[in-house]
Design an enzyme around this catalytic site. Structure first.
Site, PDB file in Angstrom:
ATOM      1  N   SER A  24      64.023 -36.085  35.519  1.00 25.61           N
ATOM      2  CA  SER A  24      64.775 -36.674  34.415  1.00 25.61           C
ATOM      3  C   SER A  24      64.559 -38.179  34.340  1.00 25.61           C
ATOM      4  CB  SER A  24      66.267 -36.373  34.579  1.00 25.61           C
ATOM      5  OG  SER A  24      66.999 -36.839  33.468  1.00 25.61           O
ATOM      6  N   GLU A  25      64.557 -38.850  35.492  1.00 26.09           N
ATOM      7  CA  GLU A  25      64.359 -40.291  35.534  1.00 26.09           C
ATOM      8  C   GLU A  25      62.907 -40.686  35.263  1.00 26.09           C
ATOM      9  OE1 GLU A  25      66.771 -43.019  36.182  1.00 26.09           O
ATOM     10  OE2 GLU A  25      67.869 -41.332  35.311  1.00 26.09           O
ATOM     11  N   GLY A  26      61.993 -39.728  35.286  1.00 22.30           N
ATOM     12  CA  GLY A  26      60.590 -39.999  34.983  1.00 22.30           C
ATOM     13  C   GLY A  26      59.792 -40.508  36.155  1.00 22.30           C
ATOM     14  N   SER A 136      69.496 -41.084  32.266  1.00 24.88           N
ATOM     15  CA  SER A 136      68.663 -40.057  31.631  1.00 24.88           C
ATOM     16  C   SER A 136      69.377 -38.710  31.520  1.00 24.88           C
ATOM     17  CB  SER A 136      67.364 -39.872  32.421  1.00 24.88           C
ATOM     18  OG  SER A 136      67.641 -39.358  33.723  1.00 24.88           O
TER      19      SER A 136
END
Length: 165
Positions: A24-26, A136
């Protein structure tokens, strides 16, 4: 670098939830990572960057956008330096290694009361409880991009997480 094991974390669901946060945070999918997102600085105007040492939080202030927003977020879970200082002392952590980053994230999740929901497979509720930690995640008011629960749930299941029946 080794990361926390399901036995150390308290179960496979917890590790899967951590994997989902990294996605989610990438950080997990960041093209410059060499350590599954544990070595990533917040993406700034110059693009993604890595830090070189796990001896301590890198504490590098990055300009994130043209509005002048700056951040010291680093690691798989994009932990700000000011929070790292407190958690390092609270948890008696020796470094900013993947295991230490995992332990901080689990402590943050514990503080939000989400661990029992993760353990029981109540995924959407656990995400909602943690949404004020990670921008996120859906359900917060940070004004940043939020990922859809369905996408995050799929990432969690793909990482070995089990859902409640």
């Amino acid at each position: 670098m080794p990361r926390i094991t399901p036995d150390q974390a308290g179960g496979a669901n917890r590790c899967a939830f951590l994997d989902m946060i990294g996605i989610s945070e990438g950080t997990v999918t960041d093209p410059v990572t060499q350590d599954d997102g544990y070595d990533i600085l917040v993406t700034g105007m110059n693009g993604p960057q890595r830090f070189a040492s796990y001896a301590d939080h890198p504490d590098i202030l990055v300009t994130v956008n043209t509005s002048g927003l700056q951040s010291t977020a680093a690691g798989r879970y994009q932990l700000l330096h000011r929070y790292w200082v407190a958690y390092k002392a609270q948890l008696n952590l020796p470094d900013f290694s993947p295991v230490s980053q995992d332990l901080v994230a689990l402590q943050q999740i514990r503080e939000r009361g989400a661990l029992p929901h993760i353990d029981a497979g109540n995924f959407a509720h656990a995400v909602l409880l943690c949404s004020n930690i990670w921008a996120s995640l859906p359900g917060n008011g940070y004004g940043q991009h939020q990922n859809a629960v369905a996408m995050l749930q799929q990432a969690y299941v793909n990482a070995g997480g089990a859902l409640a029946a």
